[in-house]
Design a protein around this motif. Sequence first.
Motif, PDB file in Angstrom:
ATOM      1  N   UNK A 309      18.128  88.397 -57.318  1.00 53.89           N
ATOM      2  CA  UNK A 309      17.999  87.118 -56.621  1.00 53.89           C
ATOM      3  C   UNK A 309      19.394  86.592 -56.334  1.00 53.89           C
ATOM      4  N   UNK A 310      19.461  85.522 -55.558  1.00 50.50           N
ATOM      5  CA  UNK A 310      20.759  84.990 -55.145  1.00 50.50           C
ATOM      6  C   UNK A 310      20.724  83.469 -55.194  1.00 50.50           C
ATOM      7  N   UNK A 311      21.785  82.887 -55.735  1.00 49.50           N
ATOM      8  CA  UNK A 311      21.881  81.428 -55.769  1.00 49.50           C
ATOM      9  C   UNK A 311      22.197  80.910 -54.375  1.00 49.50           C
ATOM     10  N   UNK A 312      21.972  79.617 -54.109  1.00 51.14           N
ATOM     11  CA  UNK A 312      22.294  79.068 -52.780  1.00 51.14           C
ATOM     12  C   UNK A 312      23.765  79.254 -52.400  1.00 51.14           C
ATOM     13  N   UNK A 315      25.792  83.699 -55.231  1.00 48.96           N
ATOM     14  CA  UNK A 315      26.006  84.526 -56.428  1.00 48.96           C
ATOM     15  C   UNK A 315      24.744  85.292 -56.779  1.00 48.96           C
ATOM     16  N   UNK A 316      24.924  86.571 -57.122  1.00 54.82           N
ATOM     17  CA  UNK A 316      23.790  87.411 -57.509  1.00 54.82           C
ATOM     18  C   UNK A 316      23.404  87.161 -58.964  1.00 54.82           C
ATOM     19  N   UNK A 317      22.106  87.278 -59.243  1.00 55.57           N
ATOM     20  CA  UNK A 317      21.627  87.286 -60.631  1.00 55.57           C
ATOM     21  C   UNK A 317      20.315  88.059 -60.679  1.00 55.57           C
ATOM     22  N   UNK A 425      19.091  76.460 -61.162  1.00 56.55           N
ATOM     23  CA  UNK A 425      19.481  77.776 -61.695  1.00 56.55           C
ATOM     24  C   UNK A 425      20.964  78.031 -61.428  1.00 56.55           C
ATOM     25  N   UNK A 426      21.396  77.729 -60.201  1.00 53.23           N
ATOM     26  CA  UNK A 426      22.804  77.942 -59.834  1.00 53.23           C
ATOM     27  C   UNK A 426      23.731  77.117 -60.717  1.00 53.23           C
ATOM     28  N   UNK A 427      23.302  75.890 -61.032  1.00 54.35           N
ATOM     29  CA  UNK A 427      24.140  75.011 -61.846  1.00 54.35           C
ATOM     30  C   UNK A 427      24.203  75.473 -63.300  1.00 54.35           C
ATOM     31  N   UNK A 428      23.096  76.061 -63.791  1.00 57.74           N
ATOM     32  CA  UNK A 428      23.018  76.430 -65.207  1.00 57.74           C
ATOM     33  C   UNK A 428      23.564  77.824 -65.514  1.00 57.74           C
ATOM     34  N   UNK A 429      23.607  78.703 -64.519  1.00 57.14           N
ATOM     35  CA  UNK A 429      24.104  80.058 -64.777  1.00 57.14           C
ATOM     36  C   UNK A 429      25.609  80.022 -65.074  1.00 57.14           C
ATOM     37  N   UNK A 430      26.057  80.906 -65.971  1.00 59.67           N
ATOM     38  CA  UNK A 430      27.504  80.942 -66.257  1.00 59.67           C
ATOM     39  C   UNK A 430      28.294  81.299 -65.008  1.00 59.67           C
TER      40      UNK A 430
END
Length: 487
Positions: A309-312, A315-317, A425-430
């Motif tokens: 998946x990808x953040x807005x 970034x990939x996760x 999710x984008x804000x919480x991911x390292x």
Amino acid sequence: MTNQHLTSSDLFATRAEALAEDALEASTATYDYDGEQLEREERAALRRVGGLSTELEDITEVEYRQLRLERVVLAGVWSEGTLEDAENSLRELAALAETAGSTVLEGVVQRRQRPDPATYLGKGKAQELRDIVLAGGADTVICDGELAPSQRRALEDVVKVKVIDRTALILDIFAQHAKSREGKAQVELAQLQYLLPRLRGWGDSMSRQAGGRVAGGEGIGSRGPGETKIELDRRRINTKIAKLRRDIKAMKTVRDTKRHGRRAVGVPSVAIAGYTNAGKSSLLNRLTGAGVLVQNQLFATLDPTVRRAETPDGRLYTLSDTVGFVRSLPHQLVEAFRSTLEEVGDADLLLHVVDGSHPDPEGQISAVREVLADVGGDSIKEVIVVNKADIADPEVLDRIRRHEKHSIAVSARTGAGIEELRELIAAELPKPDIEVDVLVPYDRGDLVSRLHEEAEILESEHVADGTRVRAKVTPAIEADLSEYVVA
């Protein structure tokens, strides 16, 4: 005259021909399509003939028999909590029974301090249960708890039909839904561990096998006590359990290798966990377009699904869907699925999905956290995702959000709140936090591409010798860029 009176044999022959034509048409309709059918539909289509020996008084009525699902009566003991809690537990048991392919006729709850050690229900309630079973034509009783082998046998002696407990029911559902080699092995291990202490024997199964070399006609002095059949079964099950544990351990190594490979390249991971049927797979599909099986059934997902998946902000996760939890999840299953649940324990962020329309969402949250604590998932950063917000009571949503500070309400069905969840999710991911200044040669375009995917680009320009990039990166990328660092 052409219209003569038909004899009884003529009538019988005409009726037999009509039945044969109907059977041929039904057969043709059944086998016209021989492609891939959904396994759940096939299971739901299976019916059993009720009462082959007692339902009918005359064999000529055989054509009027109706194929039907297994008919069950539920029984529970209310020993703690409120009556509403007891009824919710029985409703969940009914949903489990329907998922297993049964028709639920009725449910009874008895108020007791603790289950009866002999028959689970009290003696009078067991007789009352027998009357309900007879009146409804039920062929199975499902108890809302784990029965000791002696309790199950004693209750069967009273109600005169098959008795199973909640654990056996959940194991049966898991066996229906397991698809992968690892999933099937884990379910088989849990079933054998459940079966081992419940082996029972009688008659020949309790007599001794020939011991020593007596079977070869060795005669006097060669006869030993040998094993009873039940001892032989127990030994075979123990051997099979040992083999399954070895197999699962080998499969765990493969899973660990893949997981460590993802970690090595610095891709953060998000795990979706939660109560069964809370909408985890629907949420995964919304966030990634994964196309994972979604059904309004308990335990539709057993095999973990991992998707990119990808953040807005680009970034990939990875996003992984896991098996759902349930109250009183059999400890054999927790142990057997430990390697699968470790996907949760190694995640950077946990999306704990809760069914906002459920009568007791707080109870679901507690049950899930109890299992997560067993696999080390209680130390991970957690976001409570209250799903099914489109059909949930607004007061319930407000209550959960007040109690769970780190929470968000969404609807995987309508898409409401999904964009806000992506942002969360984008804000919480390292985030990458090591700043580098590198000059990457033009023949290493793969590194530039990786920087754009996994790093936070601060500045980038094309110069004569390559691409000059200033960015915040993870330790893994920093190691790969070490030779291109600008002094």
